[in-house]
Design a protein around this motif. Structure first.
Motif, PDB file in Angstrom:
ATOM      1  N   LEU A  93       0.753  -1.233   0.071  1.00 54.58           N
ATOM      2  CA  LEU A  93       0.006   0.010   0.093  1.00 54.58           C
ATOM      3  C   LEU A  93       0.907   1.320   0.050  1.00 54.58           C
ATOM      4  CD1 LEU A  93      -2.920  -0.699   2.522  1.00 54.58           C
ATOM      5  CD2 LEU A  93      -3.070   0.106   0.081  1.00 54.58           C
ATOM      6  N   ASN A  94       0.481   2.347  -0.708  1.00 57.27           N
ATOM      7  CA  ASN A  94       1.289   3.341  -0.984  1.00 57.27           C
ATOM      8  C   ASN A  94       1.248   4.302   0.363  1.00 57.27           C
ATOM      9  OD1 ASN A  94       1.629   3.382  -3.781  1.00 57.27           O
ATOM     10  ND2 ASN A  94      -0.241   4.136  -3.968  1.00 57.27           N
ATOM     11  N   ARG A 236      -8.621   6.999   5.563  1.00 56.03           N
ATOM     12  CA  ARG A 236      -8.973   6.356   4.348  1.00 56.03           C
ATOM     13  C   ARG A 236      -7.822   5.086   4.254  1.00 56.03           C
ATOM     14  NH1 ARG A 236      -5.465   7.168   0.326  1.00 56.03           N
ATOM     15  NH2 ARG A 236      -4.329   9.092   1.355  1.00 56.03           N
ATOM     16  N   VAL A 237      -6.736   5.207   4.926  1.00 49.52           N
ATOM     17  CA  VAL A 237      -5.851   4.051   4.905  1.00 49.52           C
ATOM     18  C   VAL A 237      -6.447   2.733   5.489  1.00 49.52           C
ATOM     19  CG1 VAL A 237      -3.718   3.239   5.853  1.00 49.52           C
ATOM     20  CG2 VAL A 237      -3.762   5.468   5.185  1.00 49.52           C
ATOM     21  N   GLN A 238      -7.229   2.973   6.852  1.00 48.21           N
ATOM     22  CA  GLN A 238      -7.959   2.112   7.196  1.00 48.21           C
ATOM     23  C   GLN A 238      -8.737   1.362   6.304  1.00 48.21           C
ATOM     24  OE1 GLN A 238      -9.768   2.890  11.112  1.00 48.21           O
ATOM     25  NE2 GLN A 238     -10.947   0.996  11.049  1.00 48.21           N
ATOM     26  N   SER A 239      -9.717   2.303   5.434  1.00 50.58           N
ATOM     27  CA  SER A 239     -10.551   1.765   4.714  1.00 50.58           C
ATOM     28  C   SER A 239      -9.802   1.004   3.508  1.00 50.58           C
ATOM     29  CB  SER A 239     -11.296   2.788   3.996  1.00 50.58           C
ATOM     30  OG  SER A 239     -12.459   2.431   2.973  1.00 50.58           O
ATOM     31  N   ASP A 240      -8.898   1.346   2.985  1.00 49.27           N
ATOM     32  CA  ASP A 240      -8.058   0.590   1.962  1.00 49.27           C
ATOM     33  C   ASP A 240      -7.632  -0.707   2.625  1.00 49.27           C
ATOM     34  OD1 ASP A 240      -8.388   2.724   0.380  1.00 49.27           O
ATOM     35  OD2 ASP A 240      -6.286   3.437   0.681  1.00 49.27           O
ATOM     36  N   ILE A 241      -7.063  -0.709   3.670  1.00 47.93           N
ATOM     37  CA  ILE A 241      -6.792  -2.119   4.490  1.00 47.93           C
ATOM     38  C   ILE A 241      -7.994  -3.183   4.460  1.00 47.93           C
ATOM     39  CG2 ILE A 241      -6.211  -3.361   6.446  1.00 47.93           C
ATOM     40  CD1 ILE A 241      -4.472  -0.621   7.049  1.00 47.93           C
ATOM     41  N   GLU A 242      -9.016  -2.494   4.757  1.00 50.25           N
ATOM     42  CA  GLU A 242     -10.309  -3.466   4.835  1.00 50.25           C
ATOM     43  C   GLU A 242     -10.771  -3.813   3.606  1.00 50.25           C
ATOM     44  OE1 GLU A 242     -12.222  -1.090   9.015  1.00 50.25           O
ATOM     45  OE2 GLU A 242     -12.833  -0.622   6.896  1.00 50.25           O
ATOM     46  N   ASN A 243     -10.563  -2.687   2.393  1.00 52.38           N
ATOM     47  CA  ASN A 243     -10.992  -3.441   1.264  1.00 52.38           C
ATOM     48  C   ASN A 243     -10.273  -4.278   0.636  1.00 52.38           C
ATOM     49  OD1 ASN A 243     -13.216  -1.766   0.985  1.00 52.38           O
ATOM     50  ND2 ASN A 243     -11.904   0.004   0.556  1.00 52.38           N
ATOM     51  N   ILE A 251     -14.611 -11.654   0.726  1.00 53.66           N
ATOM     52  CA  ILE A 251     -15.688 -11.455   1.655  1.00 53.66           C
ATOM     53  C   ILE A 251     -16.487 -10.117   1.129  1.00 53.66           C
ATOM     54  CG2 ILE A 251     -16.548 -10.367   3.864  1.00 53.66           C
ATOM     55  CD1 ILE A 251     -13.923 -11.735   4.972  1.00 53.66           C
ATOM     56  N   LYS A 252     -17.807 -10.283   0.752  1.00 52.32           N
ATOM     57  CA  LYS A 252     -18.555  -9.437   0.111  1.00 52.32           C
ATOM     58  C   LYS A 252     -19.546  -8.635   0.913  1.00 52.32           C
ATOM     59  CE  LYS A 252     -18.944 -11.836  -4.194  1.00 52.32           C
ATOM     60  NZ  LYS A 252     -20.094 -12.639  -5.317  1.00 52.32           N
ATOM     61  N   ASN A 253     -19.757  -9.134   2.262  1.00 48.90           N
ATOM     62  CA  ASN A 253     -20.561  -8.425   3.244  1.00 48.90           C
ATOM     63  C   ASN A 253     -19.462  -8.059   4.269  1.00 48.90           C
ATOM     64  OD1 ASN A 253     -22.405  -7.426   4.989  1.00 48.90           O
ATOM     65  ND2 ASN A 253     -23.758  -9.436   4.960  1.00 48.90           N
ATOM     66  N   PRO A 254     -19.470  -6.665   4.439  1.00 47.71           N
ATOM     67  CA  PRO A 254     -18.703  -6.392   5.664  1.00 47.71           C
ATOM     68  C   PRO A 254     -19.120  -6.845   6.904  1.00 47.71           C
ATOM     69  CG  PRO A 254     -19.315  -4.575   4.282  1.00 47.71           C
ATOM     70  CD  PRO A 254     -19.957  -5.664   3.767  1.00 47.71           C
ATOM     71  N   GLU A 255     -20.359  -7.116   7.047  1.00 46.52           N
ATOM     72  CA  GLU A 255     -20.603  -7.736   8.255  1.00 46.52           C
ATOM     73  C   GLU A 255     -19.962  -9.167   8.592  1.00 46.52           C
ATOM     74  OE1 GLU A 255     -25.060  -7.583   8.821  1.00 46.52           O
ATOM     75  OE2 GLU A 255     -25.115  -5.550   8.582  1.00 46.52           O
ATOM     76  N   VAL A 261      -9.836  -4.105  11.957  1.00 53.14           N
ATOM     77  CA  VAL A 261      -8.724  -3.297  12.041  1.00 53.14           C
ATOM     78  C   VAL A 261      -9.262  -1.964  12.949  1.00 53.14           C
ATOM     79  CG1 VAL A 261      -7.666  -1.241  10.656  1.00 53.14           C
ATOM     80  CG2 VAL A 261      -8.285  -3.539   9.588  1.00 53.14           C
ATOM     81  N   ARG A 262      -8.103  -1.829  13.703  1.00 54.22           N
ATOM     82  CA  ARG A 262      -8.202  -0.557  14.680  1.00 54.22           C
ATOM     83  C   ARG A 262      -7.006   0.288  14.659  1.00 54.22           C
ATOM     84  NH1 ARG A 262      -8.484  -4.475  19.935  1.00 54.22           N
ATOM     85  NH2 ARG A 262      -9.633  -6.163  19.035  1.00 54.22           N
ATOM     86  N   ASN A 263      -7.532   1.836  14.627  1.00 55.85           N
ATOM     87  CA  ASN A 263      -6.469   2.953  14.476  1.00 55.85           C
ATOM     88  C   ASN A 263      -6.349   3.536  15.791  1.00 55.85           C
ATOM     89  OD1 ASN A 263      -8.230   5.155  14.477  1.00 55.85           O
ATOM     90  ND2 ASN A 263      -8.839   4.642  12.661  1.00 55.85           N
TER      91      ASN A 263
END
Length: 404
Positions: A93-94, A236-243, A251-255, A261-263
């Motif tokens: 990741l950048n 945004r970094v957390q969102s990228d990691i989760e994606n 996994i298609k459903n986030p639930e 991931v915790r920041n």
């Protein structure tokens, strides 16, 4: 009138020293307890914040298993979902500055000659030192080359070094973990106790590849530390990691995430809310003793009214008004509260400093709780002094003069 009221209140306190002291005792204990307990609450919050801040505000942690739900115990399988491939993918990741997998957090008996010590062994890489702000006392930290070659090398904390080696230099010596020899390549500087009193120096680090294949025999990670680049948007970094993790784990459903991931920003916010609630609770519990002290004041003032019934009759016969009598007894109640509050403040500050000196617990003395508890003690004197004062002021002067 006020000056005379204070003089009479002081004379009454001096005339009944022991009774006055016992009356103040509830206020003294209440104020001291509020200050001491709130300072402990503030100290715990400050200690946790310092520990978290030392890691930096741009740290994220990836854990295996879905976010924990109260009442639901995670299964063993859910703790094995984090793989080395996940770490290698996230590394690209950048916005990632440093990243380290963690394999372990398991307790093992470490042996050196005829000595042994049980401690926690963690498998990590070279970035872990800088992510967690570890400095070296002697030797060096684990290198990327040693991670790749799965070498049996170890970096030990100062507690482990002290208990196994004493005054001997551990660097270059061999220790045994699960009966396998590991060469000590470095000793960490002392960090001391953590936020919850745990010894941060009671630790051993080895390459994560060695931990997984030669010590634990597993193919999964315990967690992944990620330090984002300065200026990067942590959300945004957390969102990228989760994606990325959802794509990798299909996994298609986030639930249905099998990771979380915790920041640091979220953790700090949670810590502030939790410790704030705890501090408020401690202060409220201590404040109950102030109410008990107020009841003590009212009780003694009622006794005082009974004892001084003839005096009240004489004062009313000489022209003392309802307001003057009320003010006299209210001033007396407030003086008791103020003196008790002042003594309580001194005891509370002293108790806070004593707790900090006698234990590893940090206390933070703040003017807010001191002023609040002192003001509350004065209010207690006013509130619980009103009924006795009104009772005294309503006495019939003729009946009061004939009172025996």
């Amino acid at each position: 009138m006020y000056k005379e009221g204070f003089i009479m209140a002081w004379a009454s306190l001096i005339a009944n020293k022991m009774r006055s002291l016992l009356t103040m005792l509830g206020i003294i204990i209440g104020v001291a307890a509020v200050i001491a307990l709130v300072s402990i609450g503030f100290g715990v919050r400050q200690q946790i914040q310092d520990s978290i801040s030392s890691l930096g505000s741009n740290l994220l942690m990836v854990y295996p298993g879905a976010p924990r739900t109260p009442g639901v115990r995670p299964t063993a399988a859910s703790q094995k979902t984090l793989k080395v491939k996940d770490y290698e993918t996230l590394k690209k990741l950048n916005d990632v500055d440093m990243i380290s997998p963690v394999a372990g957090s398991s307790s093992y008996v470490i042996v050196y000659t005829n000595k042994n010590w049980t401690t926690t062994v963690n498998g990590i890489n070279s970035d872990f030192q800088y992510i967690n702000n570890w400095t070296m006392k002697s030797g060096r930290f684990i290198t990327d080359a040693q991670v790749e070659r799965r070498e049996r090398v170890a970096v030990i904390g100062s507690t482990v070094a002290k208990n196994l080696f004493g005054d001997e230099n551990p660097v270059g010596k061999d220790i045994r973990i699960k009966n396998d020899p590991f060469k000590v390549v470095g000793v960490l500087d002392t960090k001391g106790s953590g936020s919850f009193g745990n010894d941060q120096d009671d630790i051993v680090f080895i390459p994560y590849t060695t931990a997984m294949e030669r010590v634990r025999g597993v193919d999964y990670l315990s967690m992944i530390y990620i330090k984002a680049k300065d200026g990067a948007d942590l959300n945004r970094v957390q969102s990228d990691i989760e994606n990325i993790m959802r794509v990798r784990h299909k996994i298609k459903n986030p639930e249905l995430d099998d990771f979380n991931v915790r920041n640091m920003a979220t953790i700090m916010e949670t810590v502030n809310e939790t410790t704030g609630t705890m501090t408020l609770f401690l202060g409220a519990v201590a404040a109950i003793s102030l109410l008990v002290g107020g009841i003590g004041i009212m009780n003694i003032m009622l006794v005082s009214v009974t004892e001084r019934t003839r005096e009240i009759g004489v004062r009313k016969a000489l022209g003392a008004t309802y307001r003057v009598i009320v003010m006299q007894f209210l001033i007396e109640a407030v003086v008791i509260s103020l003196i008790g509050g002042a003594i309580g403040v001194v005891f509370g500050i002293g108790a806070s400093k004593l707790i900090s000196a006698a234990t590893s617990m940090k206390t933070v003395i703040s003017m807010g709780p001191i002023l609040l508890s002192f003001g509350f003690s004065m209010a207690i004197g006013l509130i619980f002094g009103i009924y006795p004062a009104r009772k005294a002021a309503k006495l019939n002067p003729i009946d009061a003069l004939h009172y025996e």
